[in-house]
Design a protein around this motif. Structure first.
Motif, short mmCIF file in Angstrom:
data_model
loop_
_atom_site.label_atom_id
_atom_site.label_comp_id
_atom_site.label_asym_id
_atom_site.label_seq_id
_atom_site.Cartn_x
_atom_site.Cartn_y
_atom_site.Cartn_z
N PRO A 178 -12.02 -0.27 16.26
CA PRO A 178 -11.00 0.72 15.81
C PRO A 178 -10.22 1.21 16.97
O PRO A 178 -10.56 1.27 18.14
CB PRO A 178 -11.80 1.97 15.00
CG PRO A 178 -13.08 1.51 15.15
CD PRO A 178 -13.38 0.32 16.19
N VAL B 294 0.84 -1.31 0.05
CA VAL B 294 0.07 -0.15 0.13
C VAL B 294 1.08 1.36 0.00
O VAL B 294 1.84 1.42 0.82
CB VAL B 294 -0.96 0.02 1.33
CG1 VAL B 294 -1.72 1.33 1.15
CG2 VAL B 294 -1.92 -1.08 1.23
N ARG C 109 -18.61 -9.73 5.95
CA ARG C 109 -18.16 -8.92 7.13
C ARG C 109 -19.40 -8.98 8.28
O ARG C 109 -19.40 -8.48 9.07
CB ARG C 109 -18.21 -7.65 6.57
CG ARG C 109 -16.96 -7.12 5.92
CD ARG C 109 -17.03 -5.50 5.46
NE ARG C 109 -16.98 -5.48 3.90
CZ ARG C 109 -17.57 -4.57 3.34
NH1 ARG C 109 -18.08 -3.69 4.04
NH2 ARG C 109 -17.38 -4.34 1.94
N GLY D 27 -7.01 -2.25 7.93
CA GLY D 27 -7.59 -1.80 6.99
C GLY D 27 -7.82 -2.48 5.61
O GLY D 27 -8.71 -2.57 5.23
N TYR E 269 -15.08 -5.62 14.75
CA TYR E 269 -14.04 -4.69 14.50
C TYR E 269 -13.83 -3.56 15.76
O TYR E 269 -15.01 -2.99 15.90
CB TYR E 269 -13.88 -4.13 13.20
CG TYR E 269 -12.88 -3.01 13.09
CD1 TYR E 269 -11.59 -2.99 13.44
CD2 TYR E 269 -13.40 -1.64 12.40
CE1 TYR E 269 -10.68 -2.29 13.29
CE2 TYR E 269 -12.41 -0.74 12.02
CZ TYR E 269 -11.11 -0.87 12.47
OH TYR E 269 -10.32 -0.03 12.23
N SER F 145 -2.48 -0.36 11.64
CA SER F 145 -3.82 -0.30 11.09
C SER F 145 -4.14 -0.16 9.57
O SER F 145 -5.11 -0.59 9.45
CB SER F 145 -4.24 1.45 11.55
OG SER F 145 -4.00 1.33 13.05
N THR F 146 -3.09 0.24 8.83
CA THR F 146 -3.21 -0.02 7.48
C THR F 146 -3.42 -1.47 7.00
O THR F 146 -4.50 -1.69 6.33
CB THR F 146 -2.01 0.68 6.61
OG1 THR F 146 -1.80 2.16 7.39
CG2 THR F 146 -2.16 0.65 5.24
N ARG G 254 -18.10 -8.20 1.42
CA ARG G 254 -19.15 -7.80 2.21
C ARG G 254 -20.01 -8.81 2.94
O ARG G 254 -20.27 -8.55 4.03
CB ARG G 254 -20.30 -7.24 1.13
CG ARG G 254 -21.41 -6.21 2.07
CD ARG G 254 -21.56 -4.88 1.06
NE ARG G 254 -21.99 -5.34 -0.26
CZ ARG G 254 -23.01 -5.57 -0.62
NH1 ARG G 254 -24.17 -5.20 -0.10
NH2 ARG G 254 -23.01 -5.57 -2.17
N LEU H 201 -10.05 -5.31 6.48
CA LEU H 201 -11.51 -5.02 6.35
C LEU H 201 -12.05 -4.43 5.13
O LEU H 201 -13.11 -4.11 5.15
CB LEU H 201 -11.68 -4.12 7.45
CG LEU H 201 -11.01 -4.65 9.01
CD1 LEU H 201 -11.11 -3.38 10.00
CD2 LEU H 201 -12.05 -5.69 9.43
N GLY H 202 -11.18 -4.20 4.17
CA GLY H 202 -11.70 -3.80 2.93
C GLY H 202 -11.84 -2.13 3.15
O GLY H 202 -12.26 -1.47 2.46
N LEU H 203 -11.20 -1.68 4.04
CA LEU H 203 -11.13 -0.10 4.12
C LEU H 203 -10.01 0.54 3.56
O LEU H 203 -10.22 1.80 3.12
CB LEU H 203 -11.25 0.19 5.65
CG LEU H 203 -12.13 -0.24 6.57
CD1 LEU H 203 -11.59 -0.06 8.10
CD2 LEU H 203 -13.53 0.07 6.21
N VAL H 204 -9.20 -0.17 3.20
CA VAL H 204 -7.92 0.31 2.41
C VAL H 204 -7.72 -0.70 1.14
O VAL H 204 -7.44 -1.78 1.51
CB VAL H 204 -6.59 0.54 3.18
CG1 VAL H 204 -5.54 1.05 2.36
CG2 VAL H 204 -6.91 1.49 4.64
N ARG H 205 -7.62 0.02 -0.12
CA ARG H 205 -7.45 -0.89 -1.16
C ARG H 205 -5.91 -0.97 -1.59
O ARG H 205 -5.20 -0.07 -1.53
CB ARG H 205 -7.89 0.04 -2.60
CG ARG H 205 -9.54 -0.31 -2.73
CD ARG H 205 -9.90 0.52 -4.10
NE ARG H 205 -10.16 1.92 -3.57
CZ ARG H 205 -11.20 2.17 -3.01
NH1 ARG H 205 -12.21 1.43 -2.76
NH2 ARG H 205 -11.36 3.51 -2.77
#
Lengths: 309, 268
Positions: free
Chosen positions: A81, A10, A74, A46, A79, A42-43, A71, A49-53
């Motif tokens: 944070p 990333v 999930r 992420g 989770y 955290s990245t 989805r 969890l699908g929060l960061v591509r």
């Protein structure tokens, strides 16, 4: 649920946040991500969890590759944070009820979880009046609400008092016993040491080391500390001579305040421990006390970071 | 169904949160107070109660409703981001666009309550025969609020800090509600009246506040008054007005959804 993070890379602009990180999350095990601030913990969560591509790499869920947790999967995720705050003007019960509605659970489940995390008394109060620890407990409650197969906790120990920590240890142990998967991040490894099954040390977006706590200790090879209390000067001299002759240990001698006892603090390589103990065991009966301390995981972690500097 | 289980839960939670928000309660109370005050004053006009009251309430709404809507929307997404709960929301089995839409709907419902209570109380102050004219203001005023709420929500998805979003909505409020018409006036003066009436009318109606104000003026005082102002010539048709409202409500939401979709929810 079997989850693998495969060669995750990333970038945020020019910053390399993760440089090809791979990690297997085993069911029934607590996996701990450890590293300084900005290491990429955290990245990485992420991405899972699908929060960061990710720019490259993928997340394997039960053998199928995805960009992040799909989805449908999930539904089985809980989770927490880092430093979660929630809406100030909602009560703890309202926050919990939102998540029960969102997850299709019953109202009674919200109350049960609020009791479980020790917030039953404060459930009607607005979150703005909660301490940091109470907010963390509420977040923990939200994370375990649906008894998820995969529990992801980002810095879960932050703000928790001893009771809160005990609650967290109980949850980790329950999840492990039930064969569920736990991934948590921390920079306080000493606190989590006894609860970790697998540790992944991240630094500047790269994996510095990973394995079981014992494996990491072995790999780093920090010395074991042995403390011996002796009340006979002659015995001290003989013991030190014997140890130094074999080059087995660095020995430091200290004297008690009352002047009666001598404390020997020795550091030896893990492989020489048995030999050193045999020598101490063979010393005259003036040995009053003997303690052996393995290096803590925080020492192991610090050594690993020293190597990267 | 547009909203799934998570979206529907979020709508309820948003509404509850807004109803417990002191700021929303204060601004609603202020709207009720000012609108009722105008109605009380209008009551003295005997037979022309609604004729006197409605235009003043339109003016009040033109200033107050956009502000309430922008402030309601400005922290919809960025607030979650700052509280570290955006990742938690998006980790639920829900699409990102659905989160934005659910937040918008929940806040729009709160806005409906505020406008409905404000105008409803103001109508009740008038004598029964004059109430209908004020109650008829509710739907277009809600459209005005919905458009500005959409803009506020888009700003909340485009910004990284709540303070930035708050500053932007205040600037935008001043621009669209105060300075926009002044700008057109300045352009007219600068071009020495070279701007055609059609162009001026179009420019006025391109702004949601102008669209609301001119629409209300037409319905309250008729096209004659607008002709005297030089605006009657090219006022958009009902279909075009509907399209403009739809564009102001849906457009910013699409921009917000695209921003939320594109942005990484965690950057630490």
């Amino acid at each position: 649920m079997k989850v693998q993070l495969c060669d995750i890379q990333v970038r945020f602009g020019h910053l390399l946040a993760l440089g090809g990180v791979s990690l297997d999350l085993r069911a029934g095990a607590v996996t701990v991500l450890v590293g300084p601030n900005g290491a990429g913990k955290s990245t990485l969560m992420g991405v899972l969890l699908g929060l960061v591509r990710p720019d490259s790499g993928h997340v394997m869920v039960d053998g199928r590759p995805h960009q992040g947790l799909p989805r449908m999967e999930r539904e089985k995720l809980g989770y927490l944070p880092e430093a979660v705050a929630f809406a100030d003007n909602l009560s703890g019960r309202q926050v919990m009820r939102f998540f029960t509605r969102a997850r299709g659970l019953s109202r009674s489940r919200a109350d049960a979880v609020l009791s479980r995390v020790g917030l039953a008394q404060a459930a009607g109060r607005a979150v703005r009046g909660y301490s940091r620890g109470m907010r963390q407990r509420l977040g923990l409650g939200v994370a375990i609400l649906s008894e998820p197969a995969l529990l992801v906790l980002d810095e879960p120990t932050g703000g928790l008092d001893q009771q809160g920590l005990t609650l967290l240890w109980e949850i980790l142990s329950e999840w492990r016993e039930a064969g569920r998967t736990v991934l948590l991040s921390t920079h306080d490894l000493a606190l989590i040491e006894r609860r970790a099954d697998h540790i992944c040390v991240l630094h500047d977006g790269l994996v510095q080391a990973q394995g079981s706590p014992d494996q990491l200790r072995r790999d780093v090879g920090l010395p074991v500390q042995i403390s011996v209390t002796i009340d006979d000067d002659a015995a001290v001299g003989a013991l030190v001579a014997q140890l130094q002759r074999g080059g087995l240990a660095d020995v430091q001698i200290a004297t008690d305040i009352d002047g009666r006892h001598r404390h020997l603090v020795m550091e030896t390589a893990p492989d020489d421990l048995l030999q050193v103990l045999r020598i101490v065991d063979g010393a005259p009966s003036s040995v009053r006390d003997l303690r052996v301390a393995e290096p803590g995981l925080d020492d192991v972690y610090e050594r690993l970071l020293e190597v990267t500097r | 169904m547009i909203l799934g289980r998570v979206g529907r839960a979020l709508v309820v939670s948003e509404l509850v949160e807004r109803l417990r928000d002191r700021w929303v309660l204060i601004i609603t109370a202020l709207f009720v107070l000012l609108a009722s005050g105008i109605s009380l004053y209008g009551r003295s006009a005997a037979d022309a109660q609604s004729t006197v009251t409605a235009p003043s309430i339109v003016t009040l709404s033109t200033f107050l409703v956009p502000l309430v809507a922008l402030v309601l929307g400005h922290d919809a997404i960025v607030g979650e981001r700052e509280r570290n709960t955006l990742g938690l929301l998006l980790s639920l089995p829900v699409r990102r666009g659905e989160v934005l839409l659910a937040k918008y709907i929940g806040r729009a419902l709160a806005l409906c309550l505020a406008v409905g209570v404000g105008l409803g109380v103001a109508a009740m102050v008038l004598e029964p025969g004059h109430r209908a004219a004020l109650l008829a203001l509710i739907p277009p005023t809600l459209l005005l609020g919905a458009a500005f709420l959409s803009i506020g929500t888009a700003i909340s998805a485009l910004t990284r800090h709540r303070a930035t979003a708050a500053s932007l909505v205040v600037v935008l409020w001043f621009l669209l509600v105060f300075f926009y018409d002044l700008g057109i006036l300045a352009a007219l003066v600068a071009t020495d009246g070279a701007l055609s009436q059609d162009t001026v009318a179009w420019l006025v109606t391109l702004n949601p506040a102008g669209l609301y104000r001119t629409g209300m003026l037409v319905s309250l005082v008729g096209t004659e008054a607008l002709s005297q102002m030089g605006l009657a010539v090219a006022l958009p048709s009902t279909a075009l007005k509907a399209a403009l409202w739809a564009a102001w409500i849906i457009g910013p939401l699409l921009v917000g959804a695209a921003a939320l979709h594109r942005r990484q929810a965690v950057t630490g």
